[in-house]
Motif scaffolding. Structure first.
Motif, PDB file in Angstrom:
ATOM      1  N   LEU A  64       0.797  16.787 -24.331  1.00  0.00           N
ATOM      2  CA  LEU A  64       1.384  17.508 -23.200  1.00  0.00           C
ATOM      3  C   LEU A  64       2.608  16.793 -22.639  1.00  0.00           C
ATOM      4  CD1 LEU A  64       1.130  19.900 -21.216  1.00  0.00           C
ATOM      5  CD2 LEU A  64      -0.282  18.411 -19.769  1.00  0.00           C
ATOM      6  N   THR A  65       2.485  15.490 -22.428  1.00  0.00           N
ATOM      7  CA  THR A  65       3.567  14.756 -21.770  1.00  0.00           C
ATOM      8  C   THR A  65       4.725  14.405 -22.702  1.00  0.00           C
ATOM      9  OG1 THR A  65       2.375  12.668 -22.163  1.00  0.00           O
ATOM     10  CG2 THR A  65       2.022  13.774 -20.049  1.00  0.00           C
ATOM     11  N   SER A  66       4.510  14.524 -24.022  1.00  0.00           N
ATOM     12  CA  SER A  66       5.605  14.240 -24.941  1.00  0.00           C
ATOM     13  C   SER A  66       6.575  15.409 -25.063  1.00  0.00           C
ATOM     14  CB  SER A  66       5.054  13.893 -26.327  1.00  0.00           C
ATOM     15  OG  SER A  66       4.322  14.981 -26.867  1.00  0.00           O
ATOM     16  N   LEU A  67       6.182  16.572 -24.545  1.00  0.00           N
ATOM     17  CA  LEU A  67       7.063  17.727 -24.540  1.00  0.00           C
ATOM     18  C   LEU A  67       7.970  17.693 -23.312  1.00  0.00           C
ATOM     19  CD1 LEU A  67       4.469  20.491 -25.504  1.00  0.00           C
ATOM     20  CD2 LEU A  67       6.099  19.346 -27.020  1.00  0.00           C
ATOM     21  N   ARG A  68       9.151  18.256 -23.452  1.00  0.00           N
ATOM     22  CA  ARG A  68      10.070  18.290 -22.319  1.00  0.00           C
ATOM     23  C   ARG A  68       9.774  19.437 -21.354  1.00  0.00           C
ATOM     24  NH1 ARG A  68      15.859  17.915 -25.222  1.00  0.00           N
ATOM     25  NH2 ARG A  68      14.731  19.231 -26.710  1.00  0.00           N
ATOM     26  N   SER A  69       9.192  20.525 -21.872  1.00  0.00           N
ATOM     27  CA  SER A  69       8.988  21.713 -21.032  1.00  0.00           C
ATOM     28  C   SER A  69       8.095  21.447 -19.814  1.00  0.00           C
ATOM     29  CB  SER A  69       8.425  22.856 -21.876  1.00  0.00           C
ATOM     30  OG  SER A  69       7.251  22.479 -22.553  1.00  0.00           O
ATOM     31  N   PRO A  70       6.965  20.703 -19.929  1.00  0.00           N
ATOM     32  CA  PRO A  70       6.182  20.462 -18.717  1.00  0.00           C
ATOM     33  C   PRO A  70       6.948  19.702 -17.644  1.00  0.00           C
ATOM     34  CG  PRO A  70       4.873  19.992 -20.679  1.00  0.00           C
ATOM     35  CD  PRO A  70       6.276  20.187 -21.129  1.00  0.00           C
ATOM     36  N   TRP A  71       7.774  18.756 -18.049  1.00  0.00           N
ATOM     37  CA  TRP A  71       8.540  17.990 -17.073  1.00  0.00           C
ATOM     38  C   TRP A  71       9.619  18.853 -16.428  1.00  0.00           C
ATOM     39  CZ3 TRP A  71       6.089  13.819 -15.793  1.00  0.00           C
ATOM     40  CH2 TRP A  71       5.309  13.153 -16.733  1.00  0.00           C
ATOM     41  N   VAL A  98       3.444  28.947 -15.375  1.00  0.00           N
ATOM     42  CA  VAL A  98       4.200  28.690 -16.604  1.00  0.00           C
ATOM     43  C   VAL A  98       3.668  27.441 -17.297  1.00  0.00           C
ATOM     44  CG1 VAL A  98       6.470  28.099 -17.535  1.00  0.00           C
ATOM     45  CG2 VAL A  98       6.258  29.868 -15.783  1.00  0.00           C
ATOM     46  N   LEU A  99       3.416  26.396 -16.524  1.00  0.00           N
ATOM     47  CA  LEU A  99       2.875  25.163 -17.089  1.00  0.00           C
ATOM     48  C   LEU A  99       1.568  25.420 -17.820  1.00  0.00           C
ATOM     49  CD1 LEU A  99       2.726  22.021 -17.310  1.00  0.00           C
ATOM     50  CD2 LEU A  99       1.563  22.062 -15.090  1.00  0.00           C
ATOM     51  N   GLY A 100       0.652  26.148 -17.174  1.00  0.00           N
ATOM     52  CA  GLY A 100      -0.634  26.410 -17.791  1.00  0.00           C
ATOM     53  C   GLY A 100      -0.527  27.271 -19.041  1.00  0.00           C
ATOM     54  N   VAL A 101       0.308  28.304 -18.984  1.00  0.00           N
ATOM     55  CA  VAL A 101       0.467  29.183 -20.146  1.00  0.00           C
ATOM     56  C   VAL A 101       1.062  28.421 -21.317  1.00  0.00           C
ATOM     57  CG1 VAL A 101       1.755  31.158 -21.039  1.00  0.00           C
ATOM     58  CG2 VAL A 101       0.592  31.322 -18.835  1.00  0.00           C
ATOM     59  N   LEU A 102       2.071  27.608 -21.056  1.00  0.00           N
ATOM     60  CA  LEU A 102       2.686  26.826 -22.135  1.00  0.00           C
ATOM     61  C   LEU A 102       1.684  25.858 -22.761  1.00  0.00           C
ATOM     62  CD1 LEU A 102       6.216  26.010 -20.669  1.00  0.00           C
ATOM     63  CD2 LEU A 102       5.627  27.719 -22.397  1.00  0.00           C
ATOM     64  N   ALA A 103       0.862  25.228 -21.912  1.00  0.00           N
ATOM     65  CA  ALA A 103      -0.137  24.290 -22.436  1.00  0.00           C
ATOM     66  C   ALA A 103      -1.224  25.008 -23.218  1.00  0.00           C
ATOM     67  CB  ALA A 103      -0.748  23.493 -21.289  1.00  0.00           C
ATOM     68  N   GLY A 104      -1.591  26.221 -22.787  1.00  0.00           N
ATOM     69  CA  GLY A 104      -2.669  26.930 -23.454  1.00  0.00           C
ATOM     70  C   GLY A 104      -2.255  27.635 -24.724  1.00  0.00           C
TER      71      GLY A 104
END
Length: 295
Positions: free
Chosen positions: A34-41, A87-93
């Motif tokens: 999760l944290t290695s992706l740029r989108s959550p940040w 958005v964060l949750g949808v991207l992670a799921g």
């Protein structure tokens, strides 16, 4: 001298125990993913910025009123910023299913419940940090308007601590709701559209329907005191127990009047309803993972 004999099956089981994907390793792996992706940040940064900006503008617009209270604008920044946790949750799921990485995950970890549990905890932890930052941003957004009116902002008085806690948990709940929808639908766009409709559009429609349904033909249909939201309506009941309505209820102080036609639900009640929706969706997600092949 004694010799300890082991069967091949015992040796394999012991080796699997030593090198297998323990739950702690799953947590570490999911956190890294999760944290290695740029989108959550990026989502977190935009969410905090929007929360601060909207709260600041709302407080400044209200500061000219004679009865201005900074506390009333404290949670206004989450009105638009709530899109961020979704958005964060949808991207992670849905992210793993969009890229096909879920095949590798479930090949390495055939038992799917631990994977779902680890992903849920990781999303909740990341969203908790985001919720704290967004809440702090809302507080900072209110300070200039409060200072311009020489009104002290006591964060430890009255209902303020409960509202601050509810604002933080509000972000966590929405992120988990988006995560569950992402895993169930496995497609980013359908999951995002569904989340926005359920959390943003549906409460607006139900609120309007509740207001129209609760308009009395004569003053006698109000409560005996002449005040209050009036009788409970079907749209108002649906609003209160919908995910979006329950989430909004979390950030409203318990002393405030409920929406017209809605039952008087406390912030705690709203949090329990939202938590119930999250648990139901996560349970449905777990059942689907167990009963369907990975494709």
């Amino acid at each position: 001298m004694s010799v300890t004999s082991t069967t091949p099956g015992t040796a394999r089981a012991a080796a699997a125990t030593r090198s297998g994907p323990t739950f702690v390793r799953l947590l570490a792996a999911e956190w890294t993913k999760l944290t290695s992706l740029r989108s959550p940040w990026w989502v977190a940064g935009v969410t905090v910025a929007v929360a601060a900006a909207i709260t600041y503008l709302s407080a400044q617009a209200s500061s000219g009123d004679p009865g201005f209270q900074p506390f009333d604008s404290l949670s206004s920044g989450l009105v638009l910023a709530q899109v961020g946790p979704l958005v964060l949750g949808v991207l992670a799921g849905a992210g793993e299913y969009r890229t096909g990485a879920f095949r590798t995950t479930f090949t390495l970890v055939p038992r799917r419940w631990p994977v779902l549990a680890a992903q849920t905890l990781v999303v909740a932890a990341f969203a908790l940090g985001l919720g704290v930052l967004a809440t702090v941003a809302c507080v900072l957004g209110v300070l200039p308007a409060a200072a311009s009116r020489d009104i002290p902002l006591d964060l430890t008085a009255g209902e303020t601590p409960a509202v601050l806690l509810a604002m933080t948990l509000f972000v966590v709940g929405l992120a988990l709701l988006g995560f569950a929808l992402g895993v169930i639908l496995r497609r980013t766009v359908p999951a995002m559209v569904t989340a926005l409709v359920v959390v943003l559009l549906l409460p607006v429609m139900l609120t309007l329907a509740g207001e129209m349904a609760s308009e009395p033909a004569d003053p006698a249909s109000f409560s005996s005191t002449g005040e209050g939201p009036g009788p409970i309506t079907v749209p108002g009941m649906l609003l209160t127990f919908s995910p979006g309505g329950a989430a909004q209820e979390m950030t409203v102080p318990a002393s405030y009047q409920p929406v017209a036609g809605s039952p008087d639900m406390s912030p705690l009640g709203g949090g329990l309803v939202l938590g119930g929706w999250v648990l139901v969706l996560l349970a449905a997600t777990g059942v689907r993972l167990r009963t369907r092949d990975v494709r």
